[in-house]
Design a protein around this motif. Structure first.
Motif, PDB file in Angstrom:
ATOM      1  N   LYS A   1      -6.747  -0.106  -2.543  1.00 53.30           N
ATOM      2  CA  LYS A   1      -7.074  -1.523  -2.346  1.00 53.30           C
ATOM      3  C   LYS A   1      -7.187  -2.243  -3.688  1.00 53.30           C
ATOM      4  O   LYS A   1      -6.608  -3.320  -3.886  1.00 53.30           O
TER       5      LYS A   1
ATOM      6  N   PRO B   1      -4.669   7.265  -5.894  1.00 53.41           N
ATOM      7  CA  PRO B   1      -5.614   7.886  -4.944  1.00 53.41           C
ATOM      8  C   PRO B   1      -5.960   6.923  -3.816  1.00 53.41           C
ATOM      9  O   PRO B   1      -5.952   5.702  -3.982  1.00 53.41           O
ATOM     10  N   ALA B   2      -6.278   7.484  -2.661  1.00 54.60           N
ATOM     11  CA  ALA B   2      -6.551   6.664  -1.481  1.00 54.60           C
ATOM     12  C   ALA B   2      -7.721   5.723  -1.706  1.00 54.60           C
ATOM     13  O   ALA B   2      -7.718   4.573  -1.231  1.00 54.60           O
ATOM     14  N   GLY B   3      -8.715   6.142  -2.448  1.00 55.01           N
ATOM     15  CA  GLY B   3      -9.879   5.288  -2.674  1.00 55.01           C
ATOM     16  C   GLY B   3      -9.613   4.140  -3.624  1.00 55.01           C
ATOM     17  O   GLY B   3     -10.439   3.224  -3.736  1.00 55.01           O
ATOM     18  N   GLN B   4      -8.484   4.167  -4.336  1.00 53.78           N
ATOM     19  CA  GLN B   4      -8.176   3.111  -5.301  1.00 53.78           C
ATOM     20  C   GLN B   4      -7.002   2.240  -4.873  1.00 53.78           C
ATOM     21  O   GLN B   4      -6.584   1.358  -5.619  1.00 53.78           O
TER      22      GLN B   4
ATOM     23  N   SER C   1       0.951   4.235  -2.761  1.00 53.72           N
ATOM     24  CA  SER C   1       0.846   5.651  -2.418  1.00 53.72           C
ATOM     25  C   SER C   1       1.986   6.443  -3.033  1.00 53.72           C
ATOM     26  O   SER C   1       1.797   7.564  -3.508  1.00 53.72           O
TER      27      SER C   1
ATOM     28  N   GLU D   1       0.829  -1.205   0.000  1.00 50.56           N
ATOM     29  CA  GLU D   1       0.000   0.000   0.000  1.00 50.56           C
ATOM     30  C   GLU D   1       0.862   1.253   0.000  1.00 50.56           C
ATOM     31  O   GLU D   1       0.531   2.247  -0.661  1.00 50.56           O
TER      32      GLU D   1
ATOM     33  N   TYR E   1      -5.885  -1.316  -6.483  1.00 54.65           N
ATOM     34  CA  TYR E   1      -4.565  -1.293  -7.101  1.00 54.65           C
ATOM     35  C   TYR E   1      -3.692  -2.413  -6.541  1.00 54.65           C
ATOM     36  O   TYR E   1      -3.030  -3.144  -7.311  1.00 54.65           O
TER      37      TYR E   1
END
Length: 644
Positions: free
Chosen positions: A211, A206-209, A201, A197, A213
């Motif tokens: 997981k 993006p934070a919403g994608q 980053s 993760e 990714y």
């Protein structure tokens, strides 16, 4: 006329003489004595009249009953010993466990690096990740990976000769993800999800994608790991013997006493079977717990008559399969092999029986109990035969009493072999008294094969150099022309005989060491800059720009400078260590490995499916018999007559 046994004073000493038990353990046979090479006359069975037909039936014992039983059941027990390890014969590589369901032995033995030596496939694996990201609505993250891991496909030294390298360089260079570099960084994360993760980053996901990714990257890494069996070191597999140009390994099984070894010292053709191995025992190895097991059929197998195409019928007067004509098989008195085949087919072909038995593959088997029950109720124990069609050869010093009459049930593997990535022909040249390694195909800069013959023409020795403007040519040409040596194609690599290490004057054992052919060319700067010699100047620049061409220091005066160019092999089959500099890499081959017929060496992609249905892709090598002797045309101190 009937004769009474008592009147003839015949008495039965035992009840078995008066009324013997039926048995099929007695034999009688007629030995043929051929007087002609043609057996068609005796096999025609011409018809004369009904009485003659009855006589022929009587001659063939069709009216005579046999005091023999037919097998109807068999009690069988097999002792099995599973093969559990793959070992290097010299111990240079740690033993590899072969549990049930492991990849085939061929793939483990042959596989070498794939992605590092095939930049095009490496870039295409990166393109697969790019397609997966775009399909998952993560296309905005592709550019960050491209910036960090751009796939590099080097431009070829000679684009005309390596057209595939030129095309793939223009299409994929810096335009795809470097799968090898990216997968290496992912492996360094150790499978940690928080670390993955953090990696996402850092790539600007993006934070919403994150997981989605990370899930996709894990799937891609798993797909890449199953794409091909990749080696860990450059060059050939650790089981490849460069001095013998073949694979050498052994399989291990732990039974009673010393561990059993199946030695494969000359594996060359990409097909493993029971006859590839020699059975022996590990000398000096301690005994461990035995992995032996027993196989007893749940139901006694029923013997069935063995059949083959064209088999003669059981009865004489019966129509037979016409696809096989034994009458056309001529056999003289000295043709023992043909006589044996005829005798088996015509006399004993219907005396063979087969027993269906299911056994686990990749194990050694011996028959411990074998009893046959016939239709008269007689049980006949069958002892182990002194010979066996599939009995394995024993290595020197092997315990005969423990390993004789052993069968290895080798797993079957059907492999699809692709076009050769590299193709080398090694042959003897009696006129030049040399052995040549001729590179027919090698991998180019993209990993795709290129034709070395065409490239050699581009590096040919027939270039024309115009004389200086102030030098007038001799009228009519020189009467005699002298050449130190005739030219040889750039893809012909010589092998010279050298004394083998440890050889004595009484035992002149030799090896064949790879050498080079040196060509000297005119490199005077004033002549290279002459516009009339533009093609020759380009040729010299092409030679100096090739990685497999070694140059010598320039010699001679300012107006007559010469430079030597030595052509080394471009591929890896004729290299001892592809990671070393080609000028310092010398391959020595055992002299007997290049017979008069020569040999052919190939590196190719292989694809197969294992017992679980998994697809396996790897690069392997093979060696087969060559095409005979050849001639390079190499001569020294040649004087030819010029034009008058």
């Amino acid at each position: 006329m009937k004769i009474s046994a008592s009147a003839a004073k015949i008495t039965a000493g035992t009840p078995l003489v008066a009324r013997p038990d039926p048995s099929h353990t007695t034999w009688s046979r007629l030995e043929p004595l051929p007087t002609s090479d043609d057996v068609s006359e005796s096999l025609q069975a011409r018809v004369a009249d009904p009485l003659w037909m009855l006589a022929r039936q009587w001659q063939f014992n069709e009216f005579q009953g046999e005091d023999a039983g037919s097998p109807i059941s068999a009690m069988l027990e097999m002792a099995g010993l599973p093969v559990t390890t793959l070992q290097h014969n010299t111990g240079a590589v740690a033993a590899l466990a072969l549990p049930p369901g492991a990849s085939p032995v061929e793939a483990h033995v042959e596989h070498e690096q794939v992605l590092p030596v095939h930049p095009k496939l490496n870039a295409q694996a990166g393109q697969q990740l790019m397609r997966m990201l775009r399909a998952a609505s993560l296309g905005t993250t592709v550019q960050a990976l491209l910036d960090k891991y751009p796939a590099t496909l080097a431009a070829p030294d000679d684009p005309v000769a390596d057209t595939a390298g030129f095309v793939w360089n223009a299409l994929l260079n810096q335009r795809a993800i470097d799968a090898l570099a990216l997968s290496g960084d992912l492996k360094d994360l150790g499978g940690s999800r928080p670390a993955l993760e953090a990696f996402a980053s850092d790539r600007g996901v993006p934070a919403g994608q994150i997981k989605a990714y990370c899930d996709l990257m894990e799937r891609w890494a798993l797909w890449l790991g199953e794409l091909a069996l990749d080696g860990t070191t450059p060059g050939a597999s650790a089981y490849w013997e460069p001095q013998r140009l073949e694979y050498s390994f052994s399989l291990g099984a732990q039974g009673e006493g010393a561990p059993v070894r199946l030695l494969a010292d000359e594996y060359t053709d990409g097909r493993l079977d029971w006859h590839t191995y020699t059975l022996g025992a590990a000398t000096g190895a301690p005994a461990g717990p035995s992995d032996a097991f027993s196989v007893i059929p749940a139901r006694p197998p029923m013997p069935a008559t063995a059949h083959y195409l064209g088999m003669p019928a059981d009865r004489y007067w019966e129509f037979e399969d016409g696809r096989v004509n034994f009458g056309m098989l001529g056999a003289a008195k000295s043709d023992l092999a043909r006589l044996a085949v005829l005798e088996y087919a015509l006399v004993f072909g219907n005396d063979w029986f087969v027993l269906p038995l299911t056994l686990p593959a990749n194990a050694l088997y011996r028959t411990t109990t074998f009893t046959v029950l016939d239709n008269f109720g007689i049980e006949l124990p069958i002892p182990p035969a002194e010979w066996n069609m599939y009995e394995m050869s024993l290595a020197a010093g092997a315990p005969v009493e423990r390993l004789s009459n052993t069968l290895y049930l080798c797993p079957k593997l059907d492999t699809l072999e692709g076009p050769p990535l590299e193709h080398v022909l090694m042959m003897r040249d009696e006129m030049a008294n040399l052995v040549w390694g001729i590179e027919k195909r090698v991998q180019g800069t993209s990993g795709e094969p290129i034709d070395r013959k065409f490239e050699s023409t581009r590096l040919s020795t027939t270039q024309t150099l115009r004389p200086p403007p102030d030098v007038s040519p001799v009228a009519g040409g020189a009467l005699l022309q002298y050449r130190l040596q005739t030219p040889v194609a750039a893809n012909w690599v010589p092998f010279l005989p050298v004394r083998k290490a440890g050889a004595t004057p009484a035992n002149w054992a030799i090896q064949l060491q790879r050498a080079v052919v040196t060509h000297y060319y005119q490199v005077t700067e004033s002549r290279l800059s002459d516009p009339r010699n533009a093609g020759y100047s380009e040729f010299i620049a092409r030679l100096r720009g090739n990685s497999f061409v070694e140059t010598t220091p320039v010699q001679g005066g300012a107006d007559n400078q010469l430079q030597g160019f030595m052509f080394h092999p471009r591929g890896s089959l004729l290299r001892l260590d592809p990671g070393a500099a080609v000028a310092n890499d010398y391959l020595r081959v055992e002299e007997e490995e290049v017979p008069r017929d020569g040999i052919e060496l190939k590196r190719s992609f292989n694809y197969a499916r294992d017992a679980q249905g998994r697809g396996l892709l790897w690069i392997g090598r093979s060696k087969v018999t060559g095409r005979g002797e050849g001639s390079s045309g190499l001569k020294f101190d040649v004087v030819s007559r010029g034009k008058v």
